[in-house]
Design an enzyme around this catalytic site. Structure first.
Site, PDB file in Angstrom:
ATOM      1  CG  ASP A 140     -69.823 -19.029  90.723  1.00  0.00           C
ATOM      2  OD1 ASP A 140     -70.714 -19.228  91.568  1.00  0.00           O
ATOM      3  OD2 ASP A 140     -69.338 -17.915  90.502  1.00  0.00           O
ATOM      4  CB  SER A 141     -73.093 -16.893  87.936  1.00  0.00           C
ATOM      5  OG  SER A 141     -72.734 -16.343  89.194  1.00  0.00           O
ATOM      6  CB  CYS A 149     -73.476 -20.530  91.686  1.00  0.00           C
ATOM      7  SG  CYS A 149     -74.511 -19.085  91.326  1.00  0.00           S
ATOM      8  CD  GLU A 202     -68.133 -10.286  90.417  1.00  0.00           C
ATOM      9  OE1 GLU A 202     -68.422  -9.560  89.441  1.00  0.00           O
ATOM     10  OE2 GLU A 202     -68.376 -11.510  90.462  1.00  0.00           O
ATOM     11  CB  CYS A 236     -73.245 -14.712  98.563  1.00  0.00           C
ATOM     12  SG  CYS A 236     -72.494 -14.117  97.021  1.00  0.00           S
ATOM     13  CG  HIS A 259     -68.939 -12.780  95.161  1.00  0.00           C
ATOM     14  ND1 HIS A 259     -69.575 -13.766  94.465  1.00  0.00           N
ATOM     15  CD2 HIS A 259     -68.355 -11.982  94.239  1.00  0.00           C
ATOM     16  CE1 HIS A 259     -69.402 -13.571  93.165  1.00  0.00           C
ATOM     17  NE2 HIS A 259     -68.657 -12.508  93.003  1.00  0.00           N
TER      18      HIS A 259
END
Length: 271
Positions: A8-9, A71, A156, A190, A192
């Site tokens: 993942d990034s 991702c 984040e 996504c 997140h």
């Protein structure tokens, strides 16, 4: 033989990874987050491909023969190029899979109106990957997309319960649903976004299904390994997990627990 690589990034892929570990705890895994170069979502196709390829090759070098791009941006902008241009150059069997197909190939089972919404990063929306993949499996489904540019920074920075998070989630959900009153299923495109699920559900009408990727990807991977025993045979099974980041390991550990659901120990590496 070697562990399964999860790329993942940054942190988001941990929400997918934790579901994979729940489903398939017997395998060995290496998780690699390219935190030094995050975010990927705003970068060009060429840059995302170059970064993703470098990380995949790093995982190959660490013994992984199967790599999952956990991702959406990497899956949208780099997966096809890696599969078509890079994997054929290897003399032995190597596989790279993404998170978009496992989501899109089952969406038809979750919509009656055949109108589906996508909440994603600007990069994923711009790529059109979800529209393209859904059309392959379900030509009768109409796809509506909306880019949520503030959601990743909110997650984040651990602003999950803040007034700002509530404001932007409500705003973006409304903007998606305004595109069609007939939307009855929404994909959180996504990794997140599952952390914002309580806020998303508060804003979403109860008849709309909200689909997160973690369990879908885990189920798809289990099915893939069952159907491809030649790939499963390349994956070691001792139940070990190692976490790596291209940035500071202590910083990674501090935030990673939010996504993974429990504390982890990480190691730093340079590409």
């Amino acid at each position: 033989m070697g562990p399964i690589g999860i790329f993942d990034s940054g942190y988001g892929g941990l929400t997918v990874f934790r579901e994979i570990v729940k489903k398939l705890p017997q395998y060995d895994y290496i998780y690699l987050g390219d935190n030094a170069r995050v975010p990927y979502g705003t970068r060009s196709f060429e840059t995302v491909y170059a970064y993703t390829k470098e990380c995949v090759e790093q995982l190959f070098g660490m013994g992984c023969r199967l790599v999952i791009l956990a991702c959406n941006t990497a899956s949208a902008k780099a997966l096809r190029s890696i599969q078509q241009q890079d994997l054929p150059r290897y003399p032995d069997l190597r596989k790279v899979l993404g998170v978009i197909r496992p989501t899109t190939e089952i969406i038809g089972n979750h919509t009656q109106t055949r109108q589906v919404g996508i909440l994603a990063t600007p990069g994923t929306v711009k790529s059109g990957s979800y529209q393209i993949e859904i059309q392959k499996f379900f030509p009768d489904i109409t796809v509506f997309q909306h880019a949520c540019s503030m959601w990743v920074p909110l997650v984040e920075n651990n602003e999950l319960d803040s007034p700002g998070a509530a404001y932007f989630v409500e705003k973006d959900v409304k903007q998606l649903l305004q595109q069609s009153p007939a939307i009855d299923a929404v994909i959180l495109a996504c990794t997140h976004y599952p952390l914002l699920l309580p806020l998303i559900k508060q804003c979403m009408p109860p008849h709309i299904k909200v689909l997160s990727q973690g369990t879908l990807v885990a189920d798809s991977l289990a099915d893939y390994l069952n159907r491809h025993p030649e790939v499963a045979a390349l994956c070691t099974m001792e139940g070990t997990i190692r976490f790596f980041t291209t940035d500071n390991a202590l910083d990674f550990e501090e935030k990673a627990g939010i996504f993974y659901g429990r504390p982890i120990r990480a190691e730093a590496l340079s590409l």
